[in-house]
Every structure is written in C-alpha cells, then in structure tokens.
Design a protein around this motif. Structure first.
Motif, short mmCIF file in Angstrom:
data_model
loop_
_atom_site.label_atom_id
_atom_site.label_comp_id
_atom_site.label_asym_id
_atom_site.label_seq_id
_atom_site.Cartn_x
_atom_site.Cartn_y
_atom_site.Cartn_z
N PRO A 20 0.83 -1.21 0.00
CA PRO A 20 0.00 0.00 0.00
C PRO A 20 0.87 1.26 0.00
N ASN A 21 0.35 2.29 -0.60
CA ASN A 21 1.00 3.61 -0.62
C ASN A 21 2.38 3.56 -1.27
N CYS A 22 2.56 2.69 -2.22
CA CYS A 22 3.86 2.57 -2.86
C CYS A 22 3.85 3.38 -4.15
N GLU A 23 4.85 4.22 -4.34
CA GLU A 23 4.90 5.08 -5.52
C GLU A 23 5.70 4.46 -6.65
N ILE A 24 6.39 3.36 -6.36
CA ILE A 24 7.20 2.72 -7.39
C ILE A 24 6.33 1.71 -8.12
N LYS A 25 6.38 1.74 -9.44
CA LYS A 25 5.50 0.89 -10.24
C LYS A 25 5.69 -0.59 -9.93
N LEU A 26 6.89 -1.00 -9.62
CA LEU A 26 7.16 -2.41 -9.34
C LEU A 26 6.47 -2.90 -8.08
N CYS A 27 5.99 -2.02 -7.26
CA CYS A 27 5.38 -2.41 -6.00
C CYS A 27 3.91 -2.75 -6.12
N ASP A 28 3.31 -2.51 -7.26
CA ASP A 28 1.87 -2.73 -7.38
C ASP A 28 1.50 -4.19 -7.10
N LEU A 29 2.01 -5.08 -7.89
CA LEU A 29 1.71 -6.49 -7.71
C LEU A 29 2.78 -7.29 -8.41
N GLU A 30 3.37 -8.18 -7.70
CA GLU A 30 4.39 -9.04 -8.28
C GLU A 30 4.05 -10.49 -7.96
N VAL A 31 4.26 -11.32 -8.91
CA VAL A 31 4.06 -12.76 -8.73
C VAL A 31 5.42 -13.43 -8.88
N ALA A 32 5.76 -14.22 -7.91
CA ALA A 32 7.02 -14.98 -7.98
C ALA A 32 6.67 -16.45 -7.92
N ARG A 33 7.16 -17.19 -8.84
CA ARG A 33 6.94 -18.65 -8.84
C ARG A 33 8.26 -19.31 -8.46
N VAL A 34 8.21 -20.07 -7.40
CA VAL A 34 9.39 -20.78 -6.92
C VAL A 34 9.16 -22.26 -7.17
N ILE A 35 10.04 -22.88 -7.92
CA ILE A 35 9.93 -24.30 -8.19
C ILE A 35 10.94 -25.02 -7.30
N ILE A 36 10.43 -25.93 -6.50
CA ILE A 36 11.28 -26.67 -5.58
C ILE A 36 11.64 -28.00 -6.23
N GLU A 37 12.92 -28.22 -6.43
CA GLU A 37 13.37 -29.48 -7.00
C GLU A 37 13.71 -30.44 -5.88
N ASP A 38 13.38 -31.70 -6.11
CA ASP A 38 13.59 -32.73 -5.11
C ASP A 38 15.07 -33.07 -4.99
N TYR A 39 15.53 -33.18 -3.77
CA TYR A 39 16.87 -33.67 -3.47
C TYR A 39 16.71 -35.14 -3.10
N ASN A 40 17.57 -35.98 -3.61
CA ASN A 40 17.44 -37.42 -3.36
C ASN A 40 17.89 -37.75 -1.93
N ASP A 41 16.99 -37.51 -0.98
CA ASP A 41 17.34 -37.71 0.43
C ASP A 41 16.65 -38.92 1.05
N ASN A 42 15.89 -39.68 0.26
CA ASN A 42 15.21 -40.86 0.79
C ASN A 42 15.66 -42.11 0.05
N ALA A 43 15.90 -43.16 0.82
CA ALA A 43 16.20 -44.47 0.24
C ALA A 43 14.89 -45.24 0.11
N PRO A 44 14.82 -46.18 -0.83
CA PRO A 44 13.61 -47.00 -0.93
C PRO A 44 13.37 -47.78 0.37
N VAL A 45 12.10 -47.98 0.69
CA VAL A 45 11.70 -48.74 1.88
C VAL A 45 10.82 -49.89 1.43
#
Length: 160
Positions: free
Chosen positions: A27-52
């Motif tokens: 709110p009350n932001c005068e910079i155009k970039l502050c209006d609305l930003e969408v960030a998509r973060v893709i989480i990649e799997d780390y092979n931290d589990n062994a088969p059970v």
C-alpha cells in the motif's frame, strides 16, 4: 531503493507440491514495481530418501510350480519424486543357481528353473531396491523362500 513492508493481509500465499506462489501488494507505494508481483518458486527434489520395502519377507512355494510362476511382488516405496523416487530391483545374493528371476522394473519375482525340494528346500534371497537419483540410494531385504514338498517320489522298500 527501499520498499515499504507489506502488511500480512496484503500477501497471498499458496502452496502445492513443487510450486509456491507468493503475491504481495504494497500500500502507498509510488514505485511501479510495487503494485503487484508474482514470484513462482519451483522446488526441486533432493534425493534424500532411500527405498523402503513394504512387501513380505517369507514365501512358501510348492515344488511343482511351473517355470514362470510369479511367487512374490517385491515392492519398495521411495518418497522422493521423479527419477529420485523411481525404484529398480535386483537379486544381489542367494540365487547362485539362477532358480529365480526378478523383473527389475516391476519387482515380480518368478521361478526360472524347475524346483526340487529333495535337492534344496530353502533359499534366502538378498533383494536390493535402488532409486535413480544422484547419489543413488539403495536398500536391501532378505526374502526367505521355503520350497514345500509334494508327493512326487514312490515309496522304497529297504528289504526285498
């Protein structure tokens, strides 16, 4: 450049497996970039589990079961995703005479040679399950196979 801090009600956050969407409005932001930003973060799997392994460890089989007979479906679960969670199977030890065959992708353990309880009544198969991640993680389980007798030999007299 200093951006004003957004109030918690101005931030939208959603989480789905492997995707995080974060949207904030300042709110009350005068910079155009502050209006609305969408960030998509893709989480990649780390092979931290062994088969059970979740399949049985003991199987009884009649000695007259035909070649190709499936005696066990070996199942191991890996909680990782994609290649890190894909499991392959192998018989590591206990099958020196090649009596059994294990499908590496399906985990179906089958008879590959005729069984004869009088020659061998027990097998201890060391089964491995490995994933396709980096680094490779593996587990093993002993499957005990008991060959059960059938009436396939006539009686013999000790004296004439």
């Amino acid at each position: 450049m200093h951006l004003p801090r957004a109030d918690s009600e101005d931030i939208f956050f959603s989480f789905q497996p492997q995707n995080i969407v974060l949207m904030g409005q300042f709110p009350n932001c005068e910079i155009k970039l502050c209006d609305l930003e969408v960030a998509r973060v893709i989480i990649e799997d780390y092979n931290d589990n062994a088969p059970v392994f979740v399949s049985r460890t003991r199987v009884d089989i009649m000695e007259d079961e035909p070649v190709g007979y499936p005696l066990l479906h070996v199942i191991a679960i890996d909680r990782d995703s994609e290649a890190n969670g894909r499991v392959s199977y192998a018989i590591f030890a206990g099958n020196e005479d090649s009596t059994f065959v294990l499908n590496s992708s399906s985990g179906v353990l089958s008879v590959s040679k005729a069984l004869d309880r009088e020659l061998r009544s027990y097998y201890a198969l060391n089964i491995t399950a490995k994933d396709h991640g980096h680094p490779v993680r593996l587990s093993w389980q002993i499957v005990h196979v008991q060959v059960e007798d059938i009436n396939d030999n006539p009686p013999q007299f000790l004296q004439p």
